[in-house]
Design a protein around this motif. Structure first.
Motif, PDB file in Angstrom:
ATOM      1  N   ALA A 108      73.334  26.947  95.150  1.00 26.26           N
ATOM      2  CA  ALA A 108      73.093  26.275  93.873  1.00 26.26           C
ATOM      3  C   ALA A 108      73.499  27.167  92.700  1.00 26.26           C
ATOM      4  O   ALA A 108      74.080  26.687  91.721  1.00 26.26           O
ATOM      5  N   MET A 162      73.093  17.348  92.325  1.00 28.45           N
ATOM      6  CA  MET A 162      72.229  17.580  93.482  1.00 28.45           C
ATOM      7  C   MET A 162      72.941  17.169  94.762  1.00 28.45           C
ATOM      8  O   MET A 162      72.771  17.798  95.814  1.00 28.45           O
ATOM      9  N   LYS A 198      69.853  14.918 100.972  1.00 35.09           N
ATOM     10  CA  LYS A 198      69.397  14.813  99.588  1.00 35.09           C
ATOM     11  C   LYS A 198      67.875  14.701  99.533  1.00 35.09           C
ATOM     12  O   LYS A 198      67.237  15.244  98.630  1.00 35.09           O
ATOM     13  N   TYR A 221      65.445  17.117  97.400  1.00 32.85           N
ATOM     14  CA  TYR A 221      64.535  16.609  96.381  1.00 32.85           C
ATOM     15  C   TYR A 221      63.068  16.871  96.727  1.00 32.85           C
ATOM     16  O   TYR A 221      62.225  16.956  95.828  1.00 32.85           O
ATOM     17  N   LYS A 254      67.179  18.337  89.154  1.00 29.16           N
ATOM     18  CA  LYS A 254      68.157  19.395  88.900  1.00 29.16           C
ATOM     19  C   LYS A 254      67.563  20.442  87.967  1.00 29.16           C
ATOM     20  O   LYS A 254      67.870  21.635  88.103  1.00 29.16           O
ATOM     21  N   LEU A 287      65.598  22.745  90.122  1.00 30.23           N
ATOM     22  CA  LEU A 287      66.485  23.578  90.928  1.00 30.23           C
ATOM     23  C   LEU A 287      67.068  24.702  90.078  1.00 30.23           C
ATOM     24  O   LEU A 287      67.126  25.857  90.519  1.00 30.23           O
TER      25      LEU A 287
END
Length: 213
Positions: A25, A39, A50, A54, A60, A63
């Motif tokens: 990331a 994402m 996903k 999540y 996001k 994250l």
């Protein structure tokens, strides 16, 4: 009879662990910026669903905050052994020059410059994240250096009344010019080793002219 070995299951490969996922990331945020990172792309690169992504990071925004926090935690304390070595030196000029080279190598390395640029670019969107980055990274390292300079003053190798101010001044004397060039001038070429040594030598000489015994 069981051998104790685990037979791998076929199908979708195992996804990245949390540390690897945050590295993926981070690379995405650095490469594409916050707006350009999705994402979906992070999940695909990390080989997780996903839904799993999540569950771990609800958005996001979450994250991104985790990426910056993880970066700070990985680097926290990296300068401490070098500051300790500086505090034990008997040759103050040589010790400061060695420390200056290490400080330049850390602060001017591409990964650090990239994260610094990313955090600065998103500081208005995530002021708490930026503030935490400054406090636990930059300010933490300055405090570590200030403690070392105070130790050197107690040993009679420096004359310092305000160790925090002296630490900030020393740091900027050593890295300000190359840091500005590398972060503010598009396409700027990295400094050569000789150029960085020259900057460090001038910075240390200026520092000692003010704080030397």
């Amino acid at each position: 009879m069981s051998t104790g070995a685990t037979v791998p299951r076929r199908g979708r490969p195992r996804g990245s662990d949390d540390g690897e996922l945050l590295t993926i990331a981070r690379n995405a945020f650095i490469t594409h910026g916050f707006r350009g990172t999705t994402m979906d792309a992070v999940a695909a690169e990390a080989r997780v669903s996903k839904q799993s992504l999540y569950r771990a990071y609800s958005s996001k925004d979450a994250l991104y905050a985790a990426v910056v926090r993880d970066w700070v935690e990985r680097g926290q304390g990296a300068m401490r052994p070098h500051a300790t070595a500086l505090g034990e030196t008997d040759d103050i000029e040589a010790g400061l020059l060695r420390f200056a080279g290490i400080l330049q190598g850390g602060l001017l390395s591409p990964p650090v410059l990239q994260m610094r640029t990313l955090v600065a670019a998103e500081a208005l969107r995530f002021p708490e994240v930026a503030a935490d980055y400054v406090t636990r990274s930059w300010s933490h390292n300055l405090r570590t250096l200030a403690t070392t300079l105070d130790t050197l003053a107690q040993r009679g190798l420096l004359r310092i009344d305000d160790a925090d101010l002296a630490a900030e001044q020393l740091t900027w004397l050593i890295v300000a010019a190359p840091l500005n060039r590398l972060t503010l001038q598009a396409g700027a070429q990295p400094y050569t080793e000789d150029e960085l040594r020259a900057v460090a030598a001038e910075g240390v000489a200026t520092f000692l002219s003010r704080y030397g015994p």
